[in-house]
Each structure stands twice: as C-alpha cells, then as structure tokens.
Design a protein around this motif. Structure first.
Motif, short mmCIF file in Angstrom:
data_model
loop_
_atom_site.label_atom_id
_atom_site.label_comp_id
_atom_site.label_asym_id
_atom_site.label_seq_id
_atom_site.Cartn_x
_atom_site.Cartn_y
_atom_site.Cartn_z
N MET A 1 -11.38 -9.59 0.76
CA MET A 1 -12.33 -8.56 0.44
C MET A 1 -13.65 -9.23 0.07
N MET A 2 -14.76 -8.69 0.60
CA MET A 2 -16.07 -9.24 0.30
C MET A 2 -16.82 -8.27 -0.60
N ASN A 3 -17.40 -8.78 -1.69
CA ASN A 3 -18.15 -7.93 -2.61
C ASN A 3 -19.65 -8.08 -2.37
N THR A 4 -20.37 -6.96 -2.40
CA THR A 4 -21.82 -6.95 -2.33
C THR A 4 -22.28 -6.00 -3.42
N ASN A 5 -22.82 -6.56 -4.51
CA ASN A 5 -23.20 -5.77 -5.68
C ASN A 5 -22.01 -4.96 -6.18
N THR A 6 -22.11 -3.65 -6.16
CA THR A 6 -21.02 -2.83 -6.68
C THR A 6 -20.09 -2.33 -5.57
N PHE A 7 -20.25 -2.84 -4.37
CA PHE A 7 -19.44 -2.41 -3.23
C PHE A 7 -18.58 -3.56 -2.73
N ALA A 8 -17.41 -3.22 -2.22
CA ALA A 8 -16.50 -4.21 -1.64
C ALA A 8 -16.15 -3.77 -0.23
N TYR A 9 -15.99 -4.74 0.67
CA TYR A 9 -15.67 -4.49 2.07
C TYR A 9 -14.32 -5.10 2.38
N ARG A 10 -13.51 -4.38 3.17
CA ARG A 10 -12.23 -4.93 3.60
C ARG A 10 -11.79 -4.24 4.88
N ALA A 11 -10.73 -4.77 5.48
CA ALA A 11 -10.15 -4.15 6.68
C ALA A 11 -9.54 -2.80 6.31
N VAL A 53 -15.71 0.39 3.18
CA VAL A 53 -16.43 -0.03 1.99
C VAL A 53 -15.94 0.83 0.83
N LEU A 54 -15.79 0.17 -0.33
CA LEU A 54 -15.31 0.84 -1.54
C LEU A 54 -16.30 0.63 -2.68
N ASP A 55 -16.31 1.60 -3.58
CA ASP A 55 -17.00 1.43 -4.85
C ASP A 55 -15.99 1.71 -5.95
N HIS A 56 -16.44 1.87 -7.18
CA HIS A 56 -15.49 2.07 -8.28
C HIS A 56 -14.75 3.40 -8.21
N HIS A 57 -15.18 4.32 -7.33
CA HIS A 57 -14.47 5.59 -7.13
C HIS A 57 -13.48 5.53 -5.97
N GLY A 58 -13.55 4.47 -5.17
CA GLY A 58 -12.64 4.36 -4.01
C GLY A 58 -13.41 4.22 -2.71
N VAL A 59 -12.77 4.64 -1.61
CA VAL A 59 -13.35 4.52 -0.27
C VAL A 59 -14.60 5.39 -0.19
N CYS A 60 -15.70 4.78 0.29
CA CYS A 60 -16.94 5.55 0.41
C CYS A 60 -17.58 5.41 1.79
N GLY A 61 -16.92 4.72 2.71
CA GLY A 61 -17.43 4.62 4.07
C GLY A 61 -16.49 3.80 4.92
N TYR A 62 -16.62 3.98 6.24
CA TYR A 62 -15.78 3.22 7.17
C TYR A 62 -16.50 3.00 8.49
N LEU A 63 -16.02 2.02 9.23
CA LEU A 63 -16.53 1.72 10.57
C LEU A 63 -15.36 1.29 11.43
N PHE A 64 -15.04 2.09 12.44
CA PHE A 64 -14.03 1.69 13.43
C PHE A 64 -14.75 0.94 14.54
N ARG A 98 -20.82 11.41 1.42
CA ARG A 98 -22.04 12.03 0.89
C ARG A 98 -22.35 11.55 -0.53
N ARG A 99 -21.33 11.17 -1.28
CA ARG A 99 -21.57 10.78 -2.67
C ARG A 99 -22.35 9.47 -2.79
N VAL A 100 -22.46 8.70 -1.71
CA VAL A 100 -23.22 7.45 -1.75
C VAL A 100 -24.36 7.44 -0.73
N THR A 101 -24.75 8.62 -0.26
CA THR A 101 -25.87 8.72 0.68
C THR A 101 -27.10 8.03 0.09
N GLY A 102 -27.76 7.27 0.92
CA GLY A 102 -28.97 6.59 0.48
C GLY A 102 -28.76 5.21 -0.09
N ALA A 103 -27.51 4.76 -0.20
CA ALA A 103 -27.22 3.43 -0.76
C ALA A 103 -27.32 2.32 0.29
#
Length: 172
Positions: A1-11, A53-64, A98-103
């Motif tokens: 998992m890769m962290n960028t600020n308050t977000f983390a990326y993983r498969a 991509v995840l934040d402290h609330h959980g999954v907030c985006g994806y890319l297939f 929508r909860r992270v729109t604009g980030a």
C-alpha cells in the motif's frame, strides 16, 4: 500500500465490491453501471493493475485498468479481454466518491496507474472519455485518437454517444 498524505493506494480486492458499486452508483447513470459479476470478473482478470484509494473513512475511489492493445476498446458491462502481448494500459473505469470531490484523487489515481504501466513496460495508456470528461483527460496528457481496431467497433457502441477514444504515450 502506498500512502500520499491522508490517502492510501492499493490493489482492488473482492471484498471492495460493495464500496465500488456504491461509488459507481454515485457517478454513473444506471445505463452505465456495471453489475457485481462483471466487477468481480474484472478484479480477478486484472488484479495488479486495478487500484483503489482509501482515506480514514474507507474506500473513496477506484480505477479499473488492464493490459490491452492500442486501439482496442473494452465494452461496458463485459469482461476484460487481457492482451497476451499488451502494449497499452487501458483505463476502463475511474470513479471518485462524492465525499472527497475536489481532493485531486482522480488525477492522483491515474498518475499511480500510469507509473505502474511504465514499470510494466507498456508503451501507451488509453481510455474512453465519457460524461463530458474530455477536458479532464486532456489536462492529464491524453489526446483524442479517432481510430480503433476493427474488433472494437461493437464495443464502442456500448458507450454513450459522446464517448471519445483517447491515448497517451507512456514512453517518450
């Protein structure tokens, strides 16, 4: 998992399907929403190129994304066809909650994926721009490419009328 600020990326994993379907429903009309079985098949087909991509609330985006060939288009609500001698990382579905729109998470996910594509030796990245997203993709270096391969003509018709095929070289 890769962290960028308050977000983390993983498969993406199978257990992420409910979150993915929720975010998909926030972003697409019913006609463009892909069913759970297709989402599951995509995770299994391209486990090392599809990201979330995840934040402290959980999954907030994806890319297939998956290994493909330049000019090849993936149809909506159909399984991925993984190319044996892929030259292109095809970005099939990018959606942000929508909860992270604009980030800036859409741009960030694409950046992580294209860097992964470069590491895997892909020459190009391609996609279908839908829902008036042409400007977003152009800012990320993608350009309209009118030609697709013959086998992709039927797949093209599975998209809304304003869909546009776009390509970005990964190797300069």
């Amino acid at each position: 998992m890769m962290n960028t600020n308050t977000f983390a990326y993983r498969a993406i994993e199978i257990s992420d399907i409910p979150d993915i379907l929720h975010i998909q429903a926030e972003n697409y009309p019913i006609s463009m929403q892909e069913d759970e079985g297709i989402v599951r098949s995509r995770i299994l087909a391209a486990p090392d190129t599809s990201l979330l991509v995840l934040d402290h609330h959980g999954v907030c985006g994806y890319l297939f994304a998956y290994p493909s060939l330049l000019g090849r288009v993936a149809a909506l609500n159909r399984p991925f066809v993984i190319a044996r001698k892929a030259d292109t990382l095809y970005l099939h579905d990018l959606a942000i909650s929508r909860r992270v729109t604009g980030a800036g998470l859409g741009k960030s996910l694409v950046s992580v994926a294209t860097e992964l594509g470069k590491m895997k030796g892909f020459t190009y990245s391609s996609l279908m721009s839908v829902q008036d997203s042409l400007g977003f993709w152009k800012k990320l270096g993608y350009q309209v490419r009118p030609s697709i391969d013959h086998a992709s003509t039927a797949a093209l018709h599975s998209y809304p009328d304003n869909a546009v095929y776009m390509v970005k070289p990964l190797v300069v």
